[in-house]
Design a protein around this motif. Sequence first.
Motif, PDB file in Angstrom:
ATOM      1  N   PHE A  67       0.494  -1.622   0.179  1.00  0.00           N
ATOM      2  CA  PHE A  67       0.386  -0.093  -0.282  1.00  0.00           C
ATOM      3  C   PHE A  67       1.362   1.430  -0.151  1.00  0.00           C
ATOM      4  CE2 PHE A  67      -3.219  -3.078   1.174  1.00  0.00           C
ATOM      5  CZ  PHE A  67      -4.433  -2.455   0.714  1.00  0.00           C
ATOM      6  N   GLN A  68       2.013   1.177   0.612  1.00  0.00           N
ATOM      7  CA  GLN A  68       3.178   2.926  -0.117  1.00  0.00           C
ATOM      8  C   GLN A  68       3.097   2.302  -1.179  1.00  0.00           C
ATOM      9  OE1 GLN A  68       3.971   5.359   0.249  1.00  0.00           O
ATOM     10  NE2 GLN A  68       5.268   5.160   2.453  1.00  0.00           N
ATOM     11  N   VAL A  69       2.498   3.113  -2.415  1.00  0.00           N
ATOM     12  CA  VAL A  69       2.709   3.885  -3.166  1.00  0.00           C
ATOM     13  C   VAL A  69       2.937   4.587  -3.804  1.00  0.00           C
ATOM     14  CG1 VAL A  69       1.063   1.750  -3.950  1.00  0.00           C
ATOM     15  CG2 VAL A  69       0.626   3.659  -3.707  1.00  0.00           C
ATOM     16  N   ILE A  70       3.717   5.594  -3.136  1.00  0.00           N
ATOM     17  CA  ILE A  70       3.893   6.328  -3.117  1.00  0.00           C
ATOM     18  C   ILE A  70       5.073   6.848  -4.595  1.00  0.00           C
ATOM     19  CG2 ILE A  70       4.856   9.431  -2.248  1.00  0.00           C
ATOM     20  CD1 ILE A  70       1.255   8.625  -2.064  1.00  0.00           C
ATOM     21  N   PRO A  71       6.154   6.154  -3.758  1.00  0.00           N
ATOM     22  CA  PRO A  71       7.086   5.990  -4.714  1.00  0.00           C
ATOM     23  C   PRO A  71       6.611   6.542  -6.585  1.00  0.00           C
ATOM     24  CG  PRO A  71       7.868   4.774  -2.755  1.00  0.00           C
ATOM     25  CD  PRO A  71       6.331   4.753  -2.256  1.00  0.00           C
ATOM     26  N   VAL A  72       5.904   5.259  -7.161  1.00  0.00           N
ATOM     27  CA  VAL A  72       5.129   5.188  -8.070  1.00  0.00           C
ATOM     28  C   VAL A  72       4.654   6.343  -8.692  1.00  0.00           C
ATOM     29  CG1 VAL A  72       3.269   3.634  -8.959  1.00  0.00           C
ATOM     30  CG2 VAL A  72       4.402   2.532  -7.655  1.00  0.00           C
ATOM     31  N   PHE A  73       4.223   7.330  -7.397  1.00  0.00           N
ATOM     32  CA  PHE A  73       3.588   8.316  -8.148  1.00  0.00           C
ATOM     33  C   PHE A  73       5.078   9.045  -8.620  1.00  0.00           C
ATOM     34  CE2 PHE A  73       0.113   8.002  -5.451  1.00  0.00           C
ATOM     35  CZ  PHE A  73      -1.217   8.142  -6.903  1.00  0.00           C
ATOM     36  N   PHE A  74       6.416   9.282  -7.862  1.00  0.00           N
ATOM     37  CA  PHE A  74       7.019  10.342  -8.184  1.00  0.00           C
ATOM     38  C   PHE A  74       7.282   9.030  -9.879  1.00  0.00           C
ATOM     39  CE2 PHE A  74       6.700  11.676  -4.369  1.00  0.00           C
ATOM     40  CZ  PHE A  74       6.877  13.191  -4.729  1.00  0.00           C
ATOM     41  N   LEU A  75       7.906   8.068  -9.666  1.00  0.00           N
ATOM     42  CA  LEU A  75       8.637   7.521 -10.911  1.00  0.00           C
ATOM     43  C   LEU A  75       6.864   7.682 -12.290  1.00  0.00           C
ATOM     44  CD1 LEU A  75      10.092   5.031 -12.559  1.00  0.00           C
ATOM     45  CD2 LEU A  75       8.282   3.915 -11.684  1.00  0.00           C
ATOM     46  N   VAL A  76       6.165   7.796 -11.979  1.00  0.00           N
ATOM     47  CA  VAL A  76       5.080   8.356 -13.287  1.00  0.00           C
ATOM     48  C   VAL A  76       5.509  10.151 -12.880  1.00  0.00           C
ATOM     49  CG1 VAL A  76       3.332   8.520 -13.585  1.00  0.00           C
ATOM     50  CG2 VAL A  76       3.713   6.040 -12.836  1.00  0.00           C
ATOM     51  N   GLY A  77       5.257  10.382 -11.815  1.00  0.00           N
ATOM     52  CA  GLY A  77       5.650  11.605 -12.695  1.00  0.00           C
ATOM     53  C   GLY A  77       7.293  12.369 -13.379  1.00  0.00           C
ATOM     54  N   GLY A  78       8.226  11.615 -12.522  1.00  0.00           N
ATOM     55  CA  GLY A  78       9.344  11.880 -13.806  1.00  0.00           C
ATOM     56  C   GLY A  78       9.103  11.704 -14.703  1.00  0.00           C
ATOM     57  N   PHE A  79       8.596  10.582 -15.319  1.00  0.00           N
ATOM     58  CA  PHE A  79       8.117  10.138 -16.922  1.00  0.00           C
ATOM     59  C   PHE A  79       7.408  10.934 -17.486  1.00  0.00           C
ATOM     60  CE2 PHE A  79       6.049   8.366 -20.677  1.00  0.00           C
ATOM     61  CZ  PHE A  79       6.714   7.744 -20.389  1.00  0.00           C
ATOM     62  N   ALA A  80       6.197  11.373 -16.485  1.00  0.00           N
ATOM     63  CA  ALA A  80       5.825  12.196 -17.464  1.00  0.00           C
ATOM     64  C   ALA A  80       6.713  13.682 -18.152  1.00  0.00           C
ATOM     65  CB  ALA A  80       3.751  12.649 -16.896  1.00  0.00           C
ATOM     66  N   ASN A  81       6.608  14.195 -16.448  1.00  0.00           N
ATOM     67  CA  ASN A  81       7.346  15.448 -16.508  1.00  0.00           C
ATOM     68  C   ASN A  81       7.986  15.303 -17.966  1.00  0.00           C
ATOM     69  OD1 ASN A  81       5.586  16.417 -14.360  1.00  0.00           O
ATOM     70  ND2 ASN A  81       7.149  15.645 -13.071  1.00  0.00           N
ATOM     71  N   ALA A 150       6.263  18.187  -1.152  1.00  0.00           N
ATOM     72  CA  ALA A 150       7.288  17.351  -1.985  1.00  0.00           C
ATOM     73  C   ALA A 150       6.982  17.427  -3.446  1.00  0.00           C
ATOM     74  CB  ALA A 150       7.467  15.876  -1.316  1.00  0.00           C
ATOM     75  N   TYR A 151       5.583  16.735  -4.039  1.00  0.00           N
ATOM     76  CA  TYR A 151       5.830  17.585  -5.573  1.00  0.00           C
ATOM     77  C   TYR A 151       6.079  17.828  -6.669  1.00  0.00           C
ATOM     78  CZ  TYR A 151       4.311  15.459 -10.032  1.00  0.00           C
ATOM     79  OH  TYR A 151       4.081  14.699 -11.430  1.00  0.00           O
ATOM     80  N   VAL A 152       5.665  19.627  -6.295  1.00  0.00           N
ATOM     81  CA  VAL A 152       5.272  20.248  -6.202  1.00  0.00           C
ATOM     82  C   VAL A 152       6.894  21.016  -6.135  1.00  0.00           C
ATOM     83  CG1 VAL A 152       4.878  22.799  -6.227  1.00  0.00           C
ATOM     84  CG2 VAL A 152       3.113  21.366  -5.994  1.00  0.00           C
ATOM     85  N   ALA A 153       7.649  20.266  -5.273  1.00  0.00           N
ATOM     86  CA  ALA A 153       9.138  21.392  -5.034  1.00  0.00           C
ATOM     87  C   ALA A 153       9.407  20.514  -6.383  1.00  0.00           C
ATOM     88  CB  ALA A 153       9.567  20.400  -3.789  1.00  0.00           C
ATOM     89  N   VAL A 154       9.363  18.566  -6.478  1.00  0.00           N
ATOM     90  CA  VAL A 154      10.330  18.585  -7.123  1.00  0.00           C
ATOM     91  C   VAL A 154       9.563  18.776  -8.713  1.00  0.00           C
ATOM     92  CG1 VAL A 154      10.939  16.179  -8.328  1.00  0.00           C
ATOM     93  CG2 VAL A 154      10.668  15.768  -6.059  1.00  0.00           C
ATOM     94  N   VAL A 155       8.803  18.714  -8.992  1.00  0.00           N
ATOM     95  CA  VAL A 155       8.227  19.619 -10.554  1.00  0.00           C
ATOM     96  C   VAL A 155       8.987  20.441 -10.329  1.00  0.00           C
ATOM     97  CG1 VAL A 155       6.457  20.963 -11.814  1.00  0.00           C
ATOM     98  CG2 VAL A 155       6.306  18.088 -10.366  1.00  0.00           C
ATOM     99  N   GLY A 156       9.188  21.847  -9.008  1.00  0.00           N
ATOM    100  CA  GLY A 156      10.157  23.068  -9.708  1.00  0.00           C
ATOM    101  C   GLY A 156      11.496  22.685 -10.081  1.00  0.00           C
ATOM    102  N   LEU A 157      11.799  21.676  -9.655  1.00  0.00           N
ATOM    103  CA  LEU A 157      13.491  21.055  -9.802  1.00  0.00           C
ATOM    104  C   LEU A 157      13.876  20.251 -11.073  1.00  0.00           C
ATOM    105  CD1 LEU A 157      14.542  20.708  -6.151  1.00  0.00           C
ATOM    106  CD2 LEU A 157      15.235  22.174  -7.502  1.00  0.00           C
ATOM    107  N   THR A 158      12.460  20.474 -11.773  1.00  0.00           N
ATOM    108  CA  THR A 158      12.726  19.116 -12.888  1.00  0.00           C
ATOM    109  C   THR A 158      13.752  19.951 -14.133  1.00  0.00           C
ATOM    110  OG1 THR A 158      10.123  17.936 -12.807  1.00  0.00           O
ATOM    111  CG2 THR A 158      11.417  18.259 -15.295  1.00  0.00           C
ATOM    112  N   PRO A 159      13.518  21.327 -13.936  1.00  0.00           N
ATOM    113  CA  PRO A 159      13.727  21.361 -15.397  1.00  0.00           C
ATOM    114  C   PRO A 159      15.874  21.117 -15.117  1.00  0.00           C
ATOM    115  CG  PRO A 159      12.328  23.564 -15.169  1.00  0.00           C
ATOM    116  CD  PRO A 159      12.329  22.360 -14.295  1.00  0.00           C
TER     117      PRO A 159
END
Length: 470
Positions: A67-81, A150-159
Motif C-alpha cells: 500500500f505504500q505506493v507514493i514511490p510509484v507516483f514519483f516514478l510516473v511523475g518523472g516520466f510525465a514531467n 514534496a511533489y511541487v518542489a520536485v516539479v520545480g526542480l525538474t528543468p
Amino acid sequence: MDRVRRLATRTPAGRERYIDLLRALAIILVVYGHWTDTVIAYDRAGHVTGYSATPELRWAHPLTWIFQVIPVFFLVGGFANAASLTTFQARGDTATDWLLDRSARLIRPSTLLLGTLFAGSLLARLLGADPTETRTAVSFATIPLWFLCAYVAVVGLTPLMYALHRRLGFLVPLLLVALVAAGDVGRLRGHGPLSAGNFLFGWLVIHQIGFAWYDRYATTLPSATGPRAATERGGLLARQLPIGWPLAVTLTAVGLGALLLLTVVGPYPVSMLTTPGERELDNSSPPSLALLALATLQLGVILLLYRPVQRWLRRGRPWRTVIGVNAVVLTIFLWHISAVLPLTAALNAAHWLPAPPVGTGTWWAWRVPWLLSLTVILLGLLAIFGPIEARAAGHRPETIPDRQHESRPGRSRTVLTIGGYAGVVLGLLINNAVRMSTPEPLGIPPVALLAYLAGAGVLRLLRSTRRHPA
C-alpha cells in the motif's frame, strides 16, 4: 463519459499506456489503504479525533509494502514531467513556460481544497466551534498535502534535474541515494535534523528513474530526433532504463533482498508508513534507504509485468477506465480524506461512535459499510470538483509569452516563477508542521495560508500575462 471515449479513440498508437495505469492503480491503493487504516474515536477531552490503526496491527506491517505506493507516483511523475518538458522545449518554449503550465493542474485543485476548508472553518468559527476541533478537522483533511508539498518542489526542480540527467545519467540518482544514506546515519546517531534533506533527496531519486524510463521510450517514437535520438552511453552515465526481463528480475531480487536485510536484520521498521512509537527511523517521513529498497522492488515487479499489461491496455474498456481515473486523479487524492469528515459527523450525530476496538472481528466487519459509504461520498465530491481538474488538464494556453517585452532569457519571469513555487511549498510545509491539536480558529495557520496564496497568486498572474499570437 463521452469525453473519456473521445480521449480513448484519440490515444496515439505509441503511447506508454502502462504509465497511466500505474498512476490509476496507485491512487486506488492509496485511497482504500488510508480509509481502511483510519480509526475515528474520542480523545480524553471527549473530542472526535482520528488516528492510524497501523500501530495496533503489527501483523499487517508487511502489507504496507503493497500500500505504500507514493514511490510509484514519483516514478510516473518523472516520466510525465520529462515528456511534457521536452515537448515544450521542442516547440520553442522555455522551461519557465513549462513550469507555469505545470503549476495550473497542480495548484488549482489544491487551492480549491484549501479555500473550501477555510470557508468551512470560518463558518464553524461563527457558529462557535472549538478552535482545536476546527484545526483537527482541517489538519486531517489536509494530510494529502504533505505529498503535494514534496511533489511541487520536485516539479520545480525538474528543468534542472532533467538537464543533469541528460549529462550524468544514473550517476545523479546514485549520488542522491548516498545523500539519503548520510541522512539516515544522522538519524541513527540521534541527529534528526541531518536527515531533513531526505524529504527532497529521497523522492528525487525515484523521479530521476522516471526520466530514464522516458528517455528509453522516446527513442522508440518514429519522430525521435535530436537529444531523443542521441547515442546511449554506458555505465553510470547511461540515460535510458532498459525494459526487459534481465533488469526486471535483477531489480526485484535486489530490492527484496535489501528490504529484508534493512528491516528484518537492520534497524529500519518493517512498516513503510509513518507509525507512531516505532524506532528512531521512519521510512516515509522522510524517505529512508528502506523505502528506496521498496521502490527498487516495485520497479522490478512493474517491469516484469510490462509487456502483458501493455497488450491488455489495448482493449477498449480497461483503457477507458484508466483515462477516466487519470482525468481526476489529483482530485481523488486531495479529497479522499475530506470524505471522512461528513461521514464522521453523521456517525457522531447518530451516536454510532466510537467504532469497535481495532483488530477485532467486529471492527473488520465495520470496515465494509465504512468503505462503501466513503466511496459514495467521494464520488459525490468528484462530481462537484473533478471537472475543475479535468478542464485544467485538457487546457493548453492559446497564448504565448510576450518575449518582445522580456530580456531574452526572461530572467525576471523565471525568478518570479521560482518564487511562486517556493511560496506554495512554504505554505504547505507550514500547514503540515503545525500540530493537529493546535487551536487554530480558521483551521489553517494564517502564515501558511498567506504564503500559499502569495505563491499561487504569482503563478496565476504570470500565466495570465501572455498575449495572443499575431
